[in-house]
Write an enzyme that holds these catalytic residues in place. Sequence first.
Site, PDB file in Angstrom:
ATOM      1  N   GLY A  52      25.739 140.224   1.070  1.00  0.00           N
ATOM      2  CA  GLY A  52      26.492 141.034   0.109  1.00  0.00           C
ATOM      3  C   GLY A  52      26.509 140.499  -1.310  1.00  0.00           C
ATOM      4  O   GLY A  52      26.549 141.263  -2.272  1.00  0.00           O
ATOM      5  N   ASP A 111      38.269 140.490   1.580  1.00  0.00           N
ATOM      6  CA  ASP A 111      38.924 141.539   2.377  1.00  0.00           C
ATOM      7  C   ASP A 111      39.956 140.886   3.284  1.00  0.00           C
ATOM      8  O   ASP A 111      41.058 140.563   2.841  1.00  0.00           O
ATOM      9  CB  ASP A 111      37.842 142.323   3.129  1.00  0.00           C
ATOM     10  N   LYS A 139      40.218 143.169  -2.447  1.00  0.00           N
ATOM     11  CA  LYS A 139      41.000 144.300  -1.932  1.00  0.00           C
ATOM     12  C   LYS A 139      42.481 143.957  -1.965  1.00  0.00           C
ATOM     13  O   LYS A 139      42.880 142.863  -1.542  1.00  0.00           O
ATOM     14  CB  LYS A 139      40.581 144.650  -0.504  1.00  0.00           C
ATOM     15  N   PHE A 160      36.770 151.438   1.875  1.00  0.00           N
ATOM     16  CA  PHE A 160      35.454 150.887   2.171  1.00  0.00           C
ATOM     17  C   PHE A 160      34.504 151.211   1.032  1.00  0.00           C
ATOM     18  O   PHE A 160      34.291 152.372   0.693  1.00  0.00           O
ATOM     19  CB  PHE A 160      34.905 151.419   3.497  1.00  0.00           C
ATOM     20  N   VAL A 161      33.933 150.171   0.427  1.00  0.00           N
ATOM     21  CA  VAL A 161      33.072 150.365  -0.739  1.00  0.00           C
ATOM     22  C   VAL A 161      31.643 149.900  -0.452  1.00  0.00           C
ATOM     23  O   VAL A 161      31.413 149.031   0.392  1.00  0.00           O
ATOM     24  CB  VAL A 161      33.623 149.631  -1.986  1.00  0.00           C
ATOM     25  N   ASP A 167      27.030 146.814   1.655  1.00  0.00           N
ATOM     26  CA  ASP A 167      26.332 147.770   2.517  1.00  0.00           C
ATOM     27  C   ASP A 167      27.258 148.496   3.476  1.00  0.00           C
ATOM     28  O   ASP A 167      28.399 148.089   3.718  1.00  0.00           O
ATOM     29  CB  ASP A 167      25.295 147.026   3.372  1.00  0.00           C
TER      30      ASP A 167
HETATM   31  P1  IMP Z   1      36.489 139.338   5.149  1.00  0.00           P
HETATM   32  O1  IMP Z   1      35.995 138.201   5.998  1.00  0.00           O
HETATM   33  O2  IMP Z   1      37.262 140.358   5.941  1.00  0.00           O
HETATM   34  O3  IMP Z   1      37.236 138.899   3.906  1.00  0.00           O
HETATM   35  O4  IMP Z   1      35.246 140.173   4.719  1.00  0.00           O
HETATM   36  C1  IMP Z   1      34.377 139.755   3.799  1.00  0.00           C
HETATM   37  C2  IMP Z   1      33.002 140.326   4.053  1.00  0.00           C
HETATM   38  O5  IMP Z   1      33.019 141.595   4.731  1.00  0.00           O
HETATM   39  C3  IMP Z   1      32.399 140.581   2.709  1.00  0.00           C
HETATM   40  O6  IMP Z   1      31.648 139.452   2.329  1.00  0.00           O
HETATM   41  C4  IMP Z   1      31.570 141.808   2.930  1.00  0.00           C
HETATM   42  O7  IMP Z   1      30.267 141.430   3.303  1.00  0.00           O
HETATM   43  C5  IMP Z   1      32.216 142.540   4.069  1.00  0.00           C
HETATM   44  N1  IMP Z   1      33.090 143.640   3.570  1.00  0.00           N
HETATM   45  C6  IMP Z   1      34.429 143.628   3.446  1.00  0.00           C
HETATM   46  N2  IMP Z   1      34.890 144.791   2.941  1.00  0.00           N
HETATM   47  C7  IMP Z   1      33.796 145.549   2.722  1.00  0.00           C
HETATM   48  C8  IMP Z   1      33.618 146.882   2.171  1.00  0.00           C
HETATM   49  O8  IMP Z   1      34.547 147.595   1.771  1.00  0.00           O
HETATM   50  N3  IMP Z   1      32.329 147.311   2.104  1.00  0.00           N
HETATM   51  C9  IMP Z   1      31.260 146.573   2.524  1.00  0.00           C
HETATM   52  N4  IMP Z   1      31.394 145.327   3.030  1.00  0.00           N
HETATM   53  C10 IMP Z   1      32.658 144.826   3.129  1.00  0.00           C
HETATM   54 MG    MG Z   2      29.696 139.316   2.913  1.00  0.00          MG
END
Ligand code: IMP
Ligand code: MG
Length: 185
Positions: A52, A111, A139, A160-161, A167
């Site tokens: 990402g 996130d 977020k 969701f973006v 992606d």
């Molecule tokens: P976390 O571990 O839940 O903080 O998620 C982080 C990872 O999830 C990010 O590095 C993204 O790759 C993916 N992710 C989280 N939210 C989104 C979204 O809204 N769109 C796409 N990928 C996301």
């Molecule tokens: Mg990621």
Amino acid sequence: MSGARERVLIDEARIAQRVGALAEEILGGLAFEPRSGASERDALVMIPVLTGALVFTADLIRRMPVPLSVKPLTIQSYPGRATSSQGATLRDPVPGGLSGRHVIVVDDILDSGATLALLRDRILEQGPASLRICVLLRKLKERAAPVEADFAGFDIPDEFVVGYGLDYDGLYRNLPDIRVLEGVG
Ligand code: IMP
Ligand code: MG
């Protein structure tokens, strides 16, 4: 992908402007004097979380004219069509040799926090001189894992973006802007 709609949330010009400002914030906050001609050993270490953070990192580091090295790793938390975190899984070893180094982790989005909490703890075990976390998007929500970003490009709603590296099921990473993907998940 039937029924999915895209709505532009942050356009290209705003991203470019903010990425430049973030680079300045990061450079202004460096706890050491980066010397031109420094050896790799003295340089800042950028750790992009792939896939990402690929696009964001490419733009960010070109706005940072200081000695730096880039040591990416792949972490997956949203496999396939998932639109909520399935728990972070390291797909690569965490880069080594970080003891005494100034490290900046770069991710696309904060996130649930699971990804960055895991990576932060694994890096701290190595005893870096400093560790900062930089995300393009943050977020606005309660986080399951306690982790804060030191630098954040944009605070966004809990939607969701996609685009600019992010992606859905492997697609949309090449969009030049950031869009909300509606009608999935
Ligand atoms: P976390 O571990 O839940 O903080 O998620 C982080 C990872 O999830 C990010 O590095 C993204 O790759 C993916 N992710 C989280 N939210 C989104 C979204 O809204 N769109 C796409 N990928 C996301
Ligand atoms: Mg990621």
